[in-house]
Design an enzyme around this catalytic site. Structure first.
Site, PDB file in Angstrom:
ATOM      1  CG  HIS A 114      -1.972   1.057   1.211  1.00 42.76           C
ATOM      2  ND1 HIS A 114      -3.096   0.981   0.421  1.00 42.76           N
ATOM      3  CD2 HIS A 114      -2.061   2.234   1.884  1.00 42.76           C
ATOM      4  CE1 HIS A 114      -3.844   2.066   0.614  1.00 42.76           C
ATOM      5  NE2 HIS A 114      -3.234   2.832   1.492  1.00 42.76           N
ATOM      6  CG  HIS A 164     -10.475   3.445   3.138  1.00 45.48           C
ATOM      7  ND1 HIS A 164     -11.031   3.682   4.364  1.00 45.48           N
ATOM      8  CD2 HIS A 164      -9.139   3.499   3.339  1.00 45.48           C
ATOM      9  CE1 HIS A 164     -10.087   3.882   5.270  1.00 45.48           C
ATOM     10  NE2 HIS A 164      -8.928   3.786   4.662  1.00 45.48           N
TER      11      HIS A 164
END
Length: 736
Positions: free
Chosen positions: A48, A94
């Site tokens: 990420h 998300h």
């Protein structure tokens, strides 16, 4: 280190680090890391934050143009729109948090992307989103839709920014891993953009905003791993948002920026204090000393490890001008927010973290980012699928019945139930609301406007990643063009499965090549973005979903076009070549029950030529209504224009050279529907021939139905009933 667990292979694996990556850490620092240092490496080196599987390929994206002020690498991208004004925008995902806890996952996704924008010195003026859910009949889908939509609306509405557009789909491949992609757009002075690179030695590093708690610890690491049947156990890694605190943070940040207090600024997003501090120091070729005893906390007894990895929301880190420290503190106290000097810049290029009098971490700051693993993962090209020939697709029902059914399917139905939960008109600048090709938002008092859209067709990307990547960009470009905007730049959110599987990595590489080619040809550079990998559960990946967020400029928002027919008796023109491409179409999938074939090819030269011509018609005032064609093809596009206006259409029969259902429902690209006054039709057709732009008249506006010569008409009322009914019924508990 006292009270810290022993570093074991199991602990290393639990932090998402592979044995060879841990060996890399040992060589880098020459010793065993402390527990806090292990957590820092875990945060900085996960997928990420480090883009270790993707950054090799991201380098091929076109990122420059005369109007690009800041491309990828900062909190958000920045483009110049003239008159000293700049647009700041970005999109992020998300996904994992929203599957685990849909409301908080979605709210904090919106909150995080808003911070990315105002960190750059911009005031947010609009939000968009792209949502992908599992099959409607899946046990969790209704719950996830309800929570995510409420979360998006709850944060945006409370913060005070309109949510003006987006996309929403259902497919069984998202059953165990939904996608929540949030985009934010802001406006700034072109000469007052703020960046993350620290400068100057012994400058105060200041913590701003809300207090630090234990929520979100390992959030970035969790976002870098695929799910299994125990994903519910990851609920503590989901952050909790407070939109009212973020509104205060926005105003306080913009005020201290205006007061010229700021040297550098970084949002505390993924990996929280760790990532923000390291990035600020490393970008400025400086070291950072942090004293965690000064960090405002809302829970007692927090360890250094917890504070460094917490992803509590509504927090910022800044490097301030020393002489402005008191002035900045007074501003934050006025807004009721925490302000604490938690460290200083140093010349050492070391990242030093102290807590309770002990040094908990002492690491080389540049290497924390620069020496993150970089993988050239094996990848295989997707097998080319055969073309679906229209003559091999028998029509299971008449055209009118197919239209009425298709426009009420989960993917094609009205998403009004969603966007009516969002405040899409707050701030008073939303000129075109959700439901059209692109939103139009006025820039301050005008006359300029921005055209904003989010788009991708995942089924195309899976069938042919290269063509699917091209089509996603071309579709965003068409959406902006259809309202009269000049497309300027994109942000992307690249959602894929496990990159360690060659076929998934092949999808990623193929889509990226397609995106790059389209951006180059259409002069539509990438200025920001996000990569979200490991989107799969128990080895089953999502459809490859490279969401494209596009921004375009209108010189005069009052001259924008919309898709609604404006009057009866106007000529309906079809611009672009029609071959009747049914492969991967929604007609083939939802009417014929066949999800197969190659997707439509994308001719980028035709996209540019046809789109530029349509934009010229809008600017000249010739076109009275415009709609680009995509999912569902020609007949769905006509129905949408009719439903938006209440005016029907009388249509010529399909050309005898084409199979009827392929003509009406094929998804050929680079096409638009345009209406012009009857008196202008002949002149426009002649001009199109002179420009070598394919254009034919297919009918006339009028009546209360979609009426094809030789077919049973379908009334607008019947279409509206089918279009508007499915989603409210589904969310009301009726069977999928």
């Amino acid at each position: 280190m006292k009270n810290e667990p022993k570093i074991t292979p199991e602990l290393i694996a639990a932090h998402g680090l592979k044995p060879d990556e841990y060996e890399r850490i040992l060589k880098l620092i020459g010793r065993e890391p402390t527990f806090t240092e292990l957590g820092i490496f875990s945060a900085m080196w996960n997928e990420h934050c480090s883009y270790k599987s993707s950054r090799l390929h991201l380098k091929g994206l076109p990122t420059k143009a005369p109007w690009v002020i800041q491309g990828p690498g900062e909190n958000a991208g920045v483009i110049d729109i003239g008159d000293g004004q700049a647009v700041v925008f970005k999109m992020e995902s998300h996904n994992h948090p929203s599957y685990i806890e849909p409301y908080q996952g979605a709210t904090t996704g919106v909150g995080g992307i808003l911070r990315d924008v105002f960190t750059m010195g911009a005031r947010p003026i609009a939000c968009l989103n792209a949502l992908s859910f599992g099959a409607p009949e899946h046990a969790r889908t209704r719950h996830l839709v309800s929570g995510v939509v409420a979360g998006v609306g709850g944060y945006g509405n409370s913060f005070g920014v309109p949510t003006v557009g987006g996309q929403m789909r259902f497919h069984t491949r998202y059953d165990g891993n939904i996608l929540v992609n949030a985009m934010a757009v802001g406006l700034a002075d072109a000469d007052k953009i703020f960046y993350a690179a620290a400068s100057g030695v012994n400058m105060p590093i200041v913590y701003l905003g809300s207090k630090t708690g234990r929520d979100g610890i390992h959030g970035a690491s969790m976002a870098s791993a695929e799910f299994d049947d125990k994903s519910e156990e990851k609920r503590p890694t989901v952050q909790v948002g407070d939109p009212f605190a973020e509104k205060l943070l926005l105003e306080a940040c913009l005020e201290i920026m205006e007061a010229d207090c700021v040297i550098a600024i970084q949002d505390m997003g993924a990996a929280g204090l760790t990532c923000s501090a390291v990035e600020m120091g490393a970008k400025g070729d400086l070291g950072v000393d942090l004293d965690l005893d000064a960090v405002p906390t809302r829970e007692t007894g927090m360890s250094a490890y917890e504070m460094m990895l917490s992803e509590s929301q509504e927090r910022m880190l800044m490097v301030l001008k020393p002489e402005k420290e008191k002035e900045a503190e007074a501003i934050f106290e006025k807004w009721g927010l925490d302000f604490a000097v938690v460290g200083y810049t140093t010349p050492s290029k070391r990242f030093v973290v102290k807590h309770g009098g002990d040094v908990m971490a002492d690491l080389p700051i540049k290497e924390l980012g620069d020496e993150a693993p970089l993988y050239d993962r094996p990848h295989v090209t997707s097998v080319a699928l055969p073309t679906v020939h229209a003559r091999d697709v028998p029509a299971p029902m008449p055209l009118g019945a197919a239209l009425e059914k298709l426009i009420g399917t989960p993917d094609m139905c009205s998403k009004r139930w969603v966007w009516e939960q969002y405040d899409h008109v707050i701030l008073g600048n939303t000129m075109q609301r959700p439901g059209g090709d692109a939103a139009v938002v006025r820039v301050q008092d005008g006359p300029k406007g921005l055209a904003l859209t989010v788009d991708v067709t995942p089924r195309y990307c899976e069938a042919d990643p290269f063509e699917g990547g091209k089509q996603a960009v071309a579709e965003a470009w068409r959406n902006i063009t259809a309202v009269g905007g000049k497309p300027l730049a994109i942000t992307d959110n690249l959602n894929f499965g496990n990159p360690e599987r060659p076929e998934i990595m092949g999808q990623f590489v193929g889509c990226l090549k397609g995106i790059s080619e389209a951006c180059r040809t259409l002069d539509f550079p990438v200025v920001s973005g996000n990569v979200s990998l490991y989107n799969e559960t128990n080895g089953r990946a999502i459809l490859p979903t490279p969401s494209i967020g596009g921004v375009g400029l209108l010189d005069d928002f009052t001259k924008s076009a919309s898709l609604a027919f404006k009057a009866e008796g106007e000529a309906i023109l079809l611009i672009g070549d029609t071959h009747g491409w049914l492969g991967q179409s929604v007609y083939l999938r939802d009417i014929c029950g066949r999800e197969e074939g190659a997707p439509p090819p994308v001719d980028l030269a035709a996209e540019k030529r046809n789109g530029d011509c349509v934009r010229g018609m809008i600017h000249a005032g010739t076109a009275t209504a415009v709609h680009d064609l995509s999912d569902g093809g020609l007949l769905i596009g006509l129905a949408e224009m009719a439903m938006a206006s209440g005016i029907g259409a009388k249509l010529l029969a399909a050309p005898t050279s084409l199979v009827s259902q392929a003509y009406w429902f094929g998804e050929d690209q680079a096409r638009y529907l345009v209406t012009v006054p009857e008196t202008e039709a002949g002149r426009v057709l002649a001009k199109m021939r002179g420009c070598e732009v394919p254009c034919v008249r297919i009918g006339t506006t009028g009546g209360d139905a979609i009426a094809i010569a030789g077919e049973t008409p379908v009334t607008i009322d019947a279409l509206r009933t089918s279009h508007e009914r499915w989603l409210p019924d589904y969310m009301g508990g009726k069977a999928a």
